[in-house]
Design an enzyme around this catalytic site. Structure first.
Site, PDB file in Angstrom:
ATOM      1  N   LYS A  41      23.318  53.755  20.998  1.00 36.83           N
ATOM      2  CA  LYS A  41      21.937  54.384  20.677  1.00 36.83           C
ATOM      3  C   LYS A  41      21.460  54.588  19.190  1.00 36.83           C
ATOM      4  O   LYS A  41      20.440  54.414  18.852  1.00 36.83           O
ATOM      5  CB  LYS A  41      22.203  56.145  21.426  1.00 36.83           C
ATOM      6  CG  LYS A  41      22.531  55.993  22.733  1.00 36.83           C
ATOM      7  CD  LYS A  41      22.563  57.506  23.450  1.00 36.83           C
ATOM      8  CE  LYS A  41      22.777  57.549  24.805  1.00 36.83           C
ATOM      9  NZ  LYS A  41      22.993  58.903  25.244  1.00 36.83           N
ATOM     10  N   GLY A  64      31.429  38.145  23.722  1.00 36.29           N
ATOM     11  CA  GLY A  64      32.831  37.545  23.263  1.00 36.29           C
ATOM     12  C   GLY A  64      33.748  37.741  23.857  1.00 36.29           C
ATOM     13  O   GLY A  64      34.916  37.550  23.476  1.00 36.29           O
ATOM     14  N   LYS A  65      33.720  38.495  25.246  1.00 34.28           N
ATOM     15  CA  LYS A  65      35.067  38.875  26.077  1.00 34.28           C
ATOM     16  C   LYS A  65      36.181  37.554  26.401  1.00 34.28           C
ATOM     17  O   LYS A  65      37.094  37.503  26.111  1.00 34.28           O
ATOM     18  CB  LYS A  65      34.696  39.621  27.070  1.00 34.28           C
ATOM     19  CG  LYS A  65      34.076  40.879  26.787  1.00 34.28           C
ATOM     20  CD  LYS A  65      33.722  41.796  28.110  1.00 34.28           C
ATOM     21  CE  LYS A  65      32.741  41.124  29.116  1.00 34.28           C
ATOM     22  NZ  LYS A  65      31.414  40.888  28.562  1.00 34.28           N
ATOM     23  N   THR A  66      35.074  36.544  27.170  1.00 35.60           N
ATOM     24  CA  THR A  66      35.885  35.475  27.504  1.00 35.60           C
ATOM     25  C   THR A  66      36.437  34.635  26.302  1.00 35.60           C
ATOM     26  O   THR A  66      37.426  34.147  26.299  1.00 35.60           O
ATOM     27  CB  THR A  66      34.915  34.738  28.435  1.00 35.60           C
ATOM     28  OG1 THR A  66      34.631  35.408  29.462  1.00 35.60           O
ATOM     29  CG2 THR A  66      35.446  33.317  28.780  1.00 35.60           C
ATOM     30  N   SER A 106      21.613  62.919  29.047  1.00 36.90           N
ATOM     31  CA  SER A 106      21.475  62.960  27.459  1.00 36.90           C
ATOM     32  C   SER A 106      20.040  63.168  27.071  1.00 36.90           C
ATOM     33  O   SER A 106      20.112  63.344  25.871  1.00 36.90           O
ATOM     34  CB  SER A 106      21.874  61.578  26.865  1.00 36.90           C
ATOM     35  OG  SER A 106      21.142  60.548  27.388  1.00 36.90           O
ATOM     36  N   GLY A 145      32.893  45.446  28.439  1.00 40.39           N
ATOM     37  CA  GLY A 145      31.483  45.239  27.710  1.00 40.39           C
ATOM     38  C   GLY A 145      30.315  44.849  28.294  1.00 40.39           C
ATOM     39  O   GLY A 145      30.654  44.123  29.313  1.00 40.39           O
ATOM     40  N   PRO A 146      29.227  44.752  27.516  1.00 39.22           N
ATOM     41  CA  PRO A 146      28.003  44.035  28.183  1.00 39.22           C
ATOM     42  C   PRO A 146      28.230  42.556  28.109  1.00 39.22           C
ATOM     43  O   PRO A 146      29.210  42.030  27.331  1.00 39.22           O
ATOM     44  CB  PRO A 146      26.932  44.444  27.122  1.00 39.22           C
ATOM     45  CG  PRO A 146      27.685  44.990  25.795  1.00 39.22           C
ATOM     46  CD  PRO A 146      29.076  45.559  26.057  1.00 39.22           C
ATOM     47  N   PRO A 147      27.343  41.763  28.556  1.00 37.00           N
ATOM     48  CA  PRO A 147      27.502  40.291  28.632  1.00 37.00           C
ATOM     49  C   PRO A 147      27.201  39.624  27.239  1.00 37.00           C
ATOM     50  O   PRO A 147      26.345  40.312  26.705  1.00 37.00           O
ATOM     51  CB  PRO A 147      26.203  40.068  29.642  1.00 37.00           C
ATOM     52  CG  PRO A 147      25.970  41.161  30.526  1.00 37.00           C
ATOM     53  CD  PRO A 147      26.099  42.402  29.665  1.00 37.00           C
ATOM     54  N   GLY A 148      27.790  38.753  27.057  1.00 38.15           N
ATOM     55  CA  GLY A 148      27.427  37.833  25.951  1.00 38.15           C
ATOM     56  C   GLY A 148      28.201  38.381  24.467  1.00 38.15           C
ATOM     57  O   GLY A 148      27.616  38.067  23.445  1.00 38.15           O
TER      58      GLY A 148
END
Length: 847
Positions: A778, A396-398, A735, A391-394
């Site tokens: 989107k 909550g993955k970590t 798209s 997913g994108p940065p920031g």
């Protein structure tokens, strides 16, 4: 007459190539790389010629005339250039140097060798035989095996080729080697090679004499070292040897470990070497460091799993807001592992009760290993797929990985893989290298202190690659449950069990992960937060933390809702909350400064409003797109998605009409002729988006009657211009196809496009609407911009389930399958706008 040919020139610095030899070459200069590419496109032939000096930019003035026609063999590309094998074929003379396509070329003719009039002349044969014997002697004095030397020399029987072979291997300066290359007489070249060989033999004999003298001088030092060793033995007998105490302490520590058989054997061998080595010797330092690494690794120590699914759910809810799908997937993952652990523990207990274990098991050190049920449960807890949080940065993955470790009661260790370019980063360096260390996996295990931690491989998509190896390939063994129970680090040299480690990986761009590595992981997608979710996260987590860090924890400082919303919308542009926390921290620090300086504006129970946010943070840094103010002809609203989140974009179309316009041509496809209408595409569009524009124009012109476009307007149209604003930002993807087609049809039919409708979808020449990706992001971007209706492909209707319920309720969605459905929704039903008699052809719609 000799055959002339024009070949790419490969300038050589510091070396000369001879016919019949294969030489590795490293090339990095732009002109040289272009010459190599030109040769690879042809018959792989180049003219390899030496430079007179080491200038970076070679020219005809600094190149010798005589060189070698060579074939390019194996080619290996790297970050700094290319490495290739060059096979010399025959001497050649350059008649003329030139330049073509950014690299040098040469018109060359073969240079014929001059053989003796009588090849069987005794003097020539004696010269040939003497040169062979002296060359063999030189090879042996250099330390090469006699069999290898004979094999290499006997592989060439022709005198000229033999002279070239020896000239290529002896150590000579470039001018001397060039002189041998330019010597066309075989007899003369053989004589000159013999002189050089004899000279190097004399040099080696002189070096041997010097070495013997040095060794005699070192005898005194060896005697001193022998006496020192006797002194150490006396000290050891007296119990004064500190090294013996250190070795004994290290041996006791290693003996207490439960080590595998291979590791135990290696430890005993290295301990014996350490006891025999001198304390000050470099070898002793290397051995001691290695044994200390072995002693500090968690070979048998493990954390007790305390998995309670309700408690795990509470931990995830405490640490994270939203992410319902991700939390459900994590809890499912933990539930499956817990069931496996229970089953394995029950089976192990049953086997022990039946006596299948065959009595108490003992390790090589004499200590009993962990009980079978505990070990079986730990192994089962680590069984299953490796999770990949993408997913994108920031978002909550970590922190989710940290929460998993807290819920399991395990140690948590994180290894950042971003920028790792060397296989040794994963597997470590062999101990033969100075300063060798284990790889990041073993270092992480030492940091964890247990053999079953939660191990986070952060930014796995940022792994690099170089000539030193591919670290992604080294990770294949680490993440394969069938192999990682015997992972062998190059530094340790013995297997280490990673089968009980719970590996979790994170990434931002899943397409950057190699396929074999991705196959070993199960992807869990993290999408961006809505503005409402960001506001809740800021209120619950970010603001209290930033106030505490700024020394304002006890001052009851409160952010108004409109203040938080202003920071989110006007000072950040991201899918996560990392920039949001930075901006909130900036506000807290500015307020802290006011408090510290006694500013009256910073009082207790302060409520920060949106106006004060503007005062503290300055002008807004982000200007997001908003829905158009009114319906317009030739301007449609599309949607796009980036790792920073989704947003809307405007697509502008303008038709130039006239009777005579010169056709356009462009190499990069920015302007092309489609039938009688030229198409111009601007706004820094990628190749895929350009193709969508061409398909849209073809559809609009071929279906003009059905779409309500007057035939006269199609006949008068000479140029169609498609422009997507924000020209400094590259754009690509299929798209935007239906948005481009809608803008074109609107401009050609003079019907307005609804301002409150945004659309996304790929278009075909027949007007079908094909599915695309990033629907959730989107839609969230369109909702944030004030759009109330969205047109999307019918095949993407199921993706709307990922959109938050409050957003789905606030918007209206139109799943479509054809362009006619799109136009029926997007174009207004009012009568076409009356066009003036003389319409300016230079004006672009929407500009």
């Amino acid at each position: 007459m000799a055959h002339r040919q024009t070949l790419p020139v490969l300038p050589l610095r510091g070396t000369v190539i001879f016919p019949g030899l294969t030489v590795p070459i490293s090339a990095g200069r732009p002109g040289t790389l272009r010459a190599i590419e030109a040769a690879l496109k042809g018959d792989r032939t180049v003219f390899a010629v030496a430079q007179r000096d080491n200038a970076d930019e070679p020219s005809a003035d600094i190149l010798y005339v005589t060189g070698v026609v060579a074939k390019i063999g194996q080619v290996q590309r790297g970050l700094g250039g290319v490495q290739l094998l060059l096979q010399g074929e025959q001497r050649a003379t350059a008649l003329q140097y030139g330049e073509q396509d950014g690299h040098m070329t040469a018109v060359v003719v073969p240079a014929e060798e001059m053989m003796p009039l009588d090849p069987l002349d005794p003097a020539f044969e004696a010269l040939h035989k003497e040169a062979r014997e002296r060359a063999a002697e030189l090879g042996e004095k250099r330390g090469l095996p006699e069999e290898v030397v004979r094999q290499v020399l006997d592989s060439v029987n022709e005198a000229g080729r033999f002279a070239d072979l020896v000239a290529g291997y002896i150590e000579l300066s470039v001018p001397e080697k060039q002189g041998l290359l330019e010597t066309l007489s075989v007899e003369e070249r053989l004589r000159r090679v013999l002189v050089h060989v004899q000279r190097q033999i004399g040099l080696l004999e002189a070096q041997e004499d010097i070495k013997t003298q040095v060794q005699e001088e070192l005898g005194e030092r060896q005697r001193e070292m022998f006496l020192r060793e006797q002194l150490k033995a006396i000290q050891k007998e007296l119990g004064e040897d500190d090294q013996s105490k250190e070795v004994s302490a290290l041996r006791e520590k290693l003996t207490a470990l439960v080590l595998p058989k291979e590791a135990r054997a290696e430890v005993e061998r290295e301990l014996g070497r350490l006891e025999r080595a001198g304390r000050e010797s470099m070898e002793a330092q290397v051995i001691r460091t290695y044994l200390e690494w072995i002693a500090e690794l968690p070979w048998s120590k493990r954390s007790d799993d305390q998995l309670d699914l309700p408690r795990a759910g509470e931990v995830l809810e405490e640490d994270h807001y939203g992410l319902a799908d991700v939390k459900d997937r994590v809890l499912e993952f933990l539930a499956v592992r817990e069931l496996h652990a229970r089953q394995a523990a029950e089976e192990a207990t049953a086997r022990e009760g039946a006596g299948a274990a065959g009595g108490d098991r003992e390790s090589a050190s004499g200590e009993a290993p962990a009980p079978a049920p505990v070990e079986a449960k730990a192994r089962a807890m680590a069984r299953g797929p490796i999770l990949l949080f993408n997913g994108p940065p920031g978002v909550g993955k970590t922190s989710i990985a940290k929460s998993i470790a807290r819920a399991l009661g395990r140690q948590y260790v994180r290894v950042a893989l971003g920028g790792a370019r060397d296989e040794a980063d994963i597997r470590g360096h062999r101990r033969t290298y100075v300063g060798a260390m284990p790889g990041r996996i073993i270092q992480g295990m030492k940091q964890a202190g247990t053999k079953n931690p939660v191990f986070l491989l952060d930014e796995v998509d940022k792994l690099g690659q170089s000539f030193q190896g591919n670290p992604a390939s080294a990770l294949l063994e680490v993440l394969d449950p069938a192999q990682n129970d015997s992972f062998t680090d190059h530094y340790l040299g013995v297997p280490f069990d990673l089968s009980e480690v719970l590996f979790i990986a994170t990434s931002n761009f899943i397409q950057h992960i190699p396929g074999p590595l991705l196959d070993r992981m199960e992807v869990v997608e993290f999408s961006g937060y809505t503005e409402r979710e960001k506001a809740a996260i800021a209120t619950k987590y970010l603001i209290p933390r930033q106030l505490e860090e700024s020394g304002l924890g006890g001052r009851n400082l409160v952010f108004a809702e409109d203040a938080v919303a202003k920071v989110i919308s006007e000072y950040t542009r991201e899918s996560g909350v990392r920039q949001l926390e930075q901006r909130l921290g900036a506000v807290a620090r500015k307020v802290a400064r006011r408090v510290a300086t006694g500013d009256e504006r910073a009082i207790a129970d302060k409520v920060i409003s949106a106006e004060e946010v503007r005062e503290l943070l300055g002008r807004p840094k982000v200007h997001p797109e908003r829905a158009a103010a009114h319906d317009e002809v030739g301007i449609s609203t599309g949607m796009y998605y980036t790792p920073m989140g989704g947003d809307i974009m405007f697509v502008e179309a303008s038709i130039r009409r006239g009777t005579s316009v010169r056709p356009l041509a462009s190499e990069d496809g920015a302007a092309v002729r489609v039938g009688p209408i030229s198409l111009i595409l601007t706004g820094q569009l990628g190749d895929v988006m350009k193709e969508s524009g061409r398909a849209a124009l073809t559809y609009a012109t071929n279906n003009a009657d059905a779409l309500g476009i007057p035939a006269s307007k199609v006949a008068e149209a000479t140029e169609a211009h498609i422009h997507v604003p924000a020209g400094a930002i590259p754009k690509d993807g299929p798209s935007a196809g239906i948005a481009i087609a809608t803008a074109l049809v609107s401009e050609m039919s003079d019907r307005k496009v609804r301002r409150d409708v945004a659309m996304t979808g790929e278009i075909t020449l027949r007007g079908r609407v094909l599915p695309i990706g990033g629907v959730k992001e989107k839609v969230l971007g369109a909702h944030r911009a004030g759009i109330t209706e969205v047109i999307l492909p019918k095949a993407n209707e199921a993706d709307l389930e990922d959109v938050p319920a409050d957003v789905r309720e606030a918007m209206r969605f139109h799943p479509v399958e054809t362009m006619r459905e799109v136009l029926a929704i997007a174009l207004t039903t009012e009568a076409p706008v009356a066009a003036p008699d003389a319409r300016p052809v230079e004006v672009l719609a929407g500009v």
